[in-house]
Design a protein around this motif. Structure first.
Motif, PDB file in Angstrom:
ATOM      1  N   SER A 146       0.831  -1.207   0.000  1.00 42.82           N
ATOM      2  CA  SER A 146       0.000   0.000   0.000  1.00 42.82           C
ATOM      3  C   SER A 146       0.866   1.258   0.000  1.00 42.82           C
ATOM      4  O   SER A 146       0.513   2.256  -0.634  1.00 42.82           O
ATOM      5  CB  SER A 146      -0.953   0.002   1.188  1.00 42.82           C
ATOM      6  N   TYR A 147       2.002   1.213   0.681  1.00 41.73           N
ATOM      7  CA  TYR A 147       2.908   2.365   0.670  1.00 41.73           C
ATOM      8  C   TYR A 147       3.507   2.581  -0.721  1.00 41.73           C
ATOM      9  O   TYR A 147       3.645   3.716  -1.177  1.00 41.73           O
ATOM     10  CB  TYR A 147       4.027   2.190   1.684  1.00 41.73           C
ATOM     11  N   LEU A 148       3.875   1.499  -1.380  1.00 41.42           N
ATOM     12  CA  LEU A 148       4.409   1.620  -2.735  1.00 41.42           C
ATOM     13  C   LEU A 148       3.347   2.148  -3.695  1.00 41.42           C
ATOM     14  O   LEU A 148       3.634   2.979  -4.557  1.00 41.42           O
ATOM     15  CB  LEU A 148       4.936   0.272  -3.226  1.00 41.42           C
ATOM     16  N   PHE A 149       2.116   1.672  -3.543  1.00 41.04           N
ATOM     17  CA  PHE A 149       1.017   2.145  -4.384  1.00 41.04           C
ATOM     18  C   PHE A 149       0.767   3.634  -4.149  1.00 41.04           C
ATOM     19  O   PHE A 149       0.569   4.401  -5.091  1.00 41.04           O
ATOM     20  CB  PHE A 149      -0.245   1.327  -4.098  1.00 41.04           C
ATOM     21  N   GLU A 150       0.805   4.043  -2.898  1.00 39.16           N
ATOM     22  CA  GLU A 150       0.618   5.459  -2.561  1.00 39.16           C
ATOM     23  C   GLU A 150       1.755   6.306  -3.125  1.00 39.16           C
ATOM     24  O   GLU A 150       1.531   7.389  -3.681  1.00 39.16           O
ATOM     25  CB  GLU A 150       0.543   5.625  -1.044  1.00 39.16           C
ATOM     26  N   ALA A 151       2.978   5.822  -2.996  1.00 39.33           N
ATOM     27  CA  ALA A 151       4.132   6.551  -3.530  1.00 39.33           C
ATOM     28  C   ALA A 151       4.039   6.679  -5.048  1.00 39.33           C
ATOM     29  O   ALA A 151       4.375   7.725  -5.614  1.00 39.33           O
ATOM     30  CB  ALA A 151       5.424   5.844  -3.138  1.00 39.33           C
ATOM     31  N   ALA A 152       3.574   5.640  -5.704  1.00 36.79           N
ATOM     32  CA  ALA A 152       3.413   5.692  -7.157  1.00 36.79           C
ATOM     33  C   ALA A 152       2.360   6.727  -7.543  1.00 36.79           C
ATOM     34  O   ALA A 152       2.544   7.484  -8.501  1.00 36.79           O
ATOM     35  CB  ALA A 152       3.026   4.318  -7.692  1.00 36.79           C
ATOM     36  N   GLY A 153       1.276   6.775  -6.798  1.00 39.21           N
ATOM     37  CA  GLY A 153       0.238   7.766  -7.073  1.00 39.21           C
ATOM     38  C   GLY A 153       0.737   9.184  -6.878  1.00 39.21           C
ATOM     39  O   GLY A 153       0.448  10.080  -7.682  1.00 39.21           O
ATOM     40  N   VAL A 154       1.499   9.389  -5.838  1.00 45.17           N
ATOM     41  CA  VAL A 154       2.069  10.717  -5.588  1.00 45.17           C
ATOM     42  C   VAL A 154       3.062  11.078  -6.686  1.00 45.17           C
ATOM     43  O   VAL A 154       3.064  12.203  -7.194  1.00 45.17           O
ATOM     44  CB  VAL A 154       2.738  10.763  -4.194  1.00 45.17           C
ATOM     45  N   LEU A 155       3.888  10.132  -7.071  1.00 41.61           N
ATOM     46  CA  LEU A 155       4.866  10.392  -8.128  1.00 41.61           C
ATOM     47  C   LEU A 155       4.177  10.771  -9.434  1.00 41.61           C
ATOM     48  O   LEU A 155       4.601  11.694 -10.119  1.00 41.61           O
ATOM     49  CB  LEU A 155       5.749   9.162  -8.349  1.00 41.61           C
TER      50      LEU A 155
END
Length: 70
Positions: free
Chosen positions: A4-13
């Motif tokens: 979920s953290y990686l998914f969130e980071a991808a969305g922010v990026l």
């Protein structure tokens, strides 16, 4: 939890980071073809691979390929 953290980071990026990188450019092109949700998942996986290689090699992240050549 890490997924979920990686998914969130991808969305922010993809949506909030103004600086362009090769990963962001790839993700934006993918989002145009396949949709934002699939692009976020793909960018999250790519980030995981990059982080793993950085961890194993001890290298630092570079925003562009030009920094690698210098």
């Amino acid at each position: 939890m890490l997924r979920s953290y990686l998914f969130e980071a991808a969305g922010v990026l993809l949506t909030r980071v103004p600086k362009w990188s090769a990963v962001k450019a790839w993700g934006v092109r993918l989002a145009k073809r396949s949709g934002l949700r699939k692009a976020k998942v793909a960018v999250a996986r790519k980030l995981a691979v990059i982080l793993h290689r950085m961890w194993i090699d001890g290298t630092e992240f570079s925003w562009s390929k030009k920094e690698i050549a210098a």
